[in-house]
Write a protein that holds these residues in place. Structure first.
Motif, PDB file in Angstrom:
ATOM      1  N   VAL A  79       0.860  -1.177   0.000  1.00 55.85           N
ATOM      2  CA  VAL A  79       0.000   0.000   0.000  1.00 55.85           C
ATOM      3  C   VAL A  79       0.902   1.234   0.000  1.00 55.85           C
ATOM      4  O   VAL A  79       1.943   1.262   0.667  1.00 55.85           O
ATOM      5  N   GLN A  80       0.499   2.259  -0.742  1.00 59.91           N
ATOM      6  CA  GLN A  80       1.284   3.500  -0.809  1.00 59.91           C
ATOM      7  C   GLN A  80       1.688   3.972   0.580  1.00 59.91           C
ATOM      8  O   GLN A  80       0.906   3.913   1.519  1.00 59.91           O
ATOM      9  N   ARG A  81       2.918   4.425   0.691  1.00 56.74           N
ATOM     10  CA  ARG A  81       3.498   4.993   1.911  1.00 56.74           C
ATOM     11  C   ARG A  81       3.656   3.993   3.066  1.00 56.74           C
ATOM     12  O   ARG A  81       3.828   4.383   4.208  1.00 56.74           O
ATOM     13  N   SER A  82       3.593   2.696   2.769  1.00 58.49           N
ATOM     14  CA  SER A  82       3.758   1.681   3.813  1.00 58.49           C
ATOM     15  C   SER A  82       5.044   0.886   3.659  1.00 58.49           C
ATOM     16  O   SER A  82       5.247  -0.105   4.348  1.00 58.49           O
ATOM     17  N   LEU A  83       5.908   1.301   2.757  1.00 56.52           N
ATOM     18  CA  LEU A  83       7.101   0.533   2.440  1.00 56.52           C
ATOM     19  C   LEU A  83       7.995   0.301   3.666  1.00 56.52           C
ATOM     20  O   LEU A  83       8.393  -0.836   3.942  1.00 56.52           O
ATOM     21  N   GLU A  84       8.290   1.353   4.403  1.00 56.02           N
ATOM     22  CA  GLU A  84       9.174   1.215   5.574  1.00 56.02           C
ATOM     23  C   GLU A  84       8.548   0.310   6.634  1.00 56.02           C
ATOM     24  O   GLU A  84       9.241  -0.531   7.228  1.00 56.02           O
ATOM     25  N   GLU A  85       7.263   0.466   6.862  1.00 54.60           N
ATOM     26  CA  GLU A  85       6.560  -0.336   7.867  1.00 54.60           C
ATOM     27  C   GLU A  85       6.564  -1.819   7.467  1.00 54.60           C
ATOM     28  O   GLU A  85       6.840  -2.688   8.299  1.00 54.60           O
ATOM     29  N   VAL A  86       6.291  -2.098   6.210  1.00 51.72           N
ATOM     30  CA  VAL A  86       6.282  -3.488   5.741  1.00 51.72           C
ATOM     31  C   VAL A  86       7.696  -4.069   5.795  1.00 51.72           C
ATOM     32  O   VAL A  86       7.891  -5.203   6.248  1.00 51.72           O
ATOM     33  N   ALA A  87       8.689  -3.307   5.365  1.00 49.84           N
ATOM     34  CA  ALA A  87      10.072  -3.787   5.404  1.00 49.84           C
ATOM     35  C   ALA A  87      10.488  -4.111   6.834  1.00 49.84           C
ATOM     36  O   ALA A  87      11.150  -5.133   7.078  1.00 49.84           O
ATOM     37  N   ALA A  88      10.106  -3.289   7.782  1.00 49.87           N
ATOM     38  CA  ALA A  88      10.438  -3.545   9.191  1.00 49.87           C
ATOM     39  C   ALA A  88       9.741  -4.810   9.693  1.00 49.87           C
ATOM     40  O   ALA A  88      10.342  -5.610  10.425  1.00 49.87           O
ATOM     41  N   ALA A  89       8.495  -5.002   9.300  1.00 51.65           N
ATOM     42  CA  ALA A  89       7.766  -6.208   9.708  1.00 51.65           C
ATOM     43  C   ALA A  89       8.394  -7.454   9.094  1.00 51.65           C
ATOM     44  O   ALA A  89       8.502  -8.495   9.753  1.00 51.65           O
ATOM     45  N   LEU A  90       8.827  -7.358   7.853  1.00 49.29           N
ATOM     46  CA  LEU A  90       9.497  -8.484   7.204  1.00 49.29           C
ATOM     47  C   LEU A  90      10.817  -8.806   7.899  1.00 49.29           C
ATOM     48  O   LEU A  90      11.161  -9.973   8.077  1.00 49.29           O
ATOM     49  N   ALA A  91      11.541  -7.785   8.296  1.00 49.75           N
ATOM     50  CA  ALA A  91      12.824  -7.987   8.978  1.00 49.75           C
ATOM     51  C   ALA A  91      12.657  -8.725  10.303  1.00 49.75           C
ATOM     52  O   ALA A  91      13.601  -9.361  10.785  1.00 49.75           O
ATOM     53  N   ALA A  92      11.464  -8.666  10.871  1.00 48.72           N
ATOM     54  CA  ALA A  92      11.203  -9.346  12.143  1.00 48.72           C
ATOM     55  C   ALA A  92      10.960 -10.850  11.965  1.00 48.72           C
ATOM     56  O   ALA A  92      10.929 -11.586  12.947  1.00 48.72           O
ATOM     57  N   LEU A  93      10.796 -11.307  10.725  1.00 49.52           N
ATOM     58  CA  LEU A  93      10.558 -12.732  10.467  1.00 49.52           C
ATOM     59  C   LEU A  93      11.905 -13.436  10.264  1.00 49.52           C
ATOM     60  O   LEU A  93      12.653 -13.088   9.355  1.00 49.52           O
ATOM     61  N   PRO A  94      12.227 -14.439  11.073  1.00 50.09           N
ATOM     62  CA  PRO A  94      13.531 -15.096  10.987  1.00 50.09           C
ATOM     63  C   PRO A  94      13.830 -15.725   9.628  1.00 50.09           C
ATOM     64  O   PRO A  94      14.988 -15.793   9.216  1.00 50.09           O
ATOM     65  N   GLU A  95      12.810 -16.173   8.919  1.00 52.76           N
ATOM     66  CA  GLU A  95      13.021 -16.848   7.635  1.00 52.76           C
ATOM     67  C   GLU A  95      13.294 -15.880   6.489  1.00 52.76           C
ATOM     68  O   GLU A  95      13.617 -16.305   5.381  1.00 52.76           O
ATOM     69  N   VAL A  96      13.146 -14.601   6.745  1.00 55.55           N
ATOM     70  CA  VAL A  96      13.418 -13.592   5.715  1.00 55.55           C
ATOM     71  C   VAL A  96      14.916 -13.294   5.731  1.00 55.55           C
ATOM     72  O   VAL A  96      15.453 -12.812   6.717  1.00 55.55           O
TER      73      VAL A  96
END
Length: 165
Positions: A79-96
């Motif tokens: 979603v527009q303007r959510s890139l940083e938030e999504v990237a941070a959430a992805l970084a919290a997943l060990p398999e990423v």
């Protein structure tokens, strides 16, 4: 991606080549093989490490050795303007393992690992459920033909001048 390290000179490239050939080489062994003073090697290694030219040791550990036999690439539309938030959430997943911003239809390319197909399903569902994720597309990595490498670039840098950039 974080800002890149400063441009390396031929001596830096030769030092990194020697380190790539023998990652356990001591500063003294490197200085002898390169014909440089020990203090020069030590100072250059410290600068290369603090400047971001050297990746962490963890990047050499293969996920397969930890039981993660499947590797996949997930493209994520955000979603527009959510890139940083999504990237941070992805970084919290060990398999990423990696998250890269892209131009084009997909916003992010995410490299993931999983134990098996069921585990990959769970993980992709978890990614899709993240706040700000609109759509995902997953491609299973079947075989790697060329591992991550920089040796050809180091050889070029050590032997000739890099093109201006």
């Amino acid at each position: 991606m974080p800002p890149g390290p400063e441009r390396l000179d031929a001596t830096d490239a030769r030092l990194l080549q020697a380190l790539s050939a023998d990652p356990r080489a001591t500063v003294m062994a490197l200085s002898q093989s390169l014909g440089l003073a020990r203090n020069t090697v030590q100072a250059r290694l410290a600068r290369l490490e603090s400047g971001g030219a050297l990746a962490s040791f963890a990047s050499r550990v293969r996920p397969e050795a930890l039981g993660y036999r499947l590797s996949a690439y997930v493209t994520v539309q955000v979603v527009q303007r959510s890139l940083e938030e999504v990237a941070a959430a992805l970084a919290a997943l060990p398999e990423v393992l990696e998250v890269t911003a892209l131009s084009g239809a997909a916003d992010l390319l995410v490299r993931v690992v999983a134990v098996d197909a069921e585990d990959l399903w769970r993980l992709t569902e978890q990614v899709l459920a993240l706040r700000g994720v609109e759509r995902t597309d997953t491609a299973l990595a079947l075989r790697r033909y060329v591992d991550h490498r920089v040796d050809p670039l180091l050889e070029r840098a050590a032997g000739e001048r890099l093109p201006p950039g």
